[in-house]
Design an enzyme around this catalytic site. Sequence first.
Site, short mmCIF file in Angstrom:
data_model
loop_
_atom_site.label_atom_id
_atom_site.label_comp_id
_atom_site.label_asym_id
_atom_site.label_seq_id
_atom_site.Cartn_x
_atom_site.Cartn_y
_atom_site.Cartn_z
CG ASN A 1 29.65 76.74 28.51
OD1 ASN A 1 30.57 77.50 28.22
ND2 ASN A 1 28.68 76.42 27.65
CD1 TRP A 2 32.31 79.81 33.88
CD2 TRP A 2 34.10 81.16 33.75
NE1 TRP A 2 32.98 79.72 35.06
CE2 TRP A 2 34.09 80.53 35.02
CE3 TRP A 2 35.13 82.04 33.44
CZ2 TRP A 2 35.08 80.77 35.97
CZ3 TRP A 2 36.11 82.27 34.38
CH2 TRP A 2 36.08 81.65 35.64
CE LYS A 3 26.03 79.06 27.92
NZ LYS A 3 24.68 78.99 27.45
CG HIS B 1 27.30 74.50 24.04
ND1 HIS B 1 26.33 75.37 23.62
CD2 HIS B 1 27.14 74.36 25.38
CE1 HIS B 1 25.62 75.77 24.67
NE2 HIS B 1 26.10 75.16 25.75
CD GLU C 1 25.01 78.89 23.90
OE1 GLU C 1 26.20 79.16 24.14
OE2 GLU C 1 24.12 78.92 24.77
CD GLU D 1 24.54 71.70 27.77
OE1 GLU D 1 24.71 72.14 28.91
OE2 GLU D 1 24.92 72.29 26.75
N GLY E 1 19.58 78.32 28.96
CA GLY E 1 19.47 79.77 29.15
C GLY E 1 18.04 80.28 29.12
CB SER F 1 17.51 76.28 33.13
OG SER F 1 17.42 77.11 31.99
N GLY G 1 25.55 76.67 32.72
CA GLY G 1 25.91 77.92 32.06
C GLY G 1 25.77 79.08 33.03
N GLY G 2 24.64 79.78 32.96
CA GLY G 2 24.42 81.01 33.73
C GLY G 2 24.82 80.91 35.20
C1 PEP Z 1 24.92 75.61 28.74
O1 PEP Z 1 25.02 76.50 27.92
O2 PEP Z 1 25.70 74.65 28.69
C2 PEP Z 1 23.88 75.71 29.75
C3 PEP Z 1 23.45 74.61 30.28
O3 PEP Z 1 23.39 76.97 30.04
P1 PEP Z 1 22.35 77.36 31.20
O4 PEP Z 1 22.75 76.63 32.45
O5 PEP Z 1 22.49 78.85 31.35
O6 PEP Z 1 20.99 76.95 30.73
#
Ligand code: PEP
Length: 253
Positions: free
Chosen positions: A9-11, A96, A98, A168, A174, A213, A234-235
């Site tokens: 997920n590049w956001k 998600h 967010e 999640e 994050g 994470s 994500g990251g």
């Molecule tokens: C996400 O936003 O789906 C996610 C899991 O982010 P991160 O891996 O950065 O915690």
Amino acid sequence: MRKKFVAGNWKMNTTPEQGVELVKNILRSIGHSCASANYIVCPPFTHLSEIVKVARGTAIRIGAQNCAEESKGAYTGEVSAEMIAATGASYVILGHSERRQYYGETSDGLNKKMRQTYSNGLVPIYCVGETLEERESGKLWDVVKAQVEEVVFHLSEVEFRHLIVAYEPVWAIGTGKVATAAQAQEMHAFIRKVLTAKFGDLAAKTPILYGGSVKPENAAEIFAMEDVDGGLVGGASLNAADFLAIGDGFRED
Ligand code: PEP
């Protein structure tokens, strides 16, 4: 045996040019990876068409991060599931945290998005998860159960066969705080139990991904859990080497 996925997920990161370069970097190294996972990348809408072209005929599949509740019309700024499908993308992340947190997404709206997703032949990656406060007050089970029941229970059996769930925990997204493998397994098994109550044995086939994470250093331990079928990342998905190294958490050696 359930399908295994590593989805990025590049956001709201990368320009279209940077996104194409990132996918090309992933593709350059993917041949060396022995991972048995299916890779999905979910860039911003603006990159979808170009990235679908770059990834055509490769092992990478493409998804969007959201879609509109409606099919078309006067909804300024929205992007419909039909438009996403027309780019050649095959997945959509829905719900998600967010989007629930910053854009007020509720189960009602997510049910409409689910309808749009399936009507256009896309596969939803439906996200659920509790906040830290909900975990600490012991409400985590009720919260996640409601997120599953209020949306997934409206699917037909045929639709349910094409669903990916992502657990999640909001406190792990994050933040660098990752759920322990045992915490992930406990919640994944619970989600599968909730799904089984409605869909019976079909739930044994539903991929449930962990997100929060995930890094190359912790992926293998989490992915080794019985009910964890991959990761929503994500990251770490913004770095080709890290993204592939996470997939190597499934290496069959
Ligand atoms: C996400 O936003 O789906 C996610 C899991 O982010 P991160 O891996 O950065 O915690």
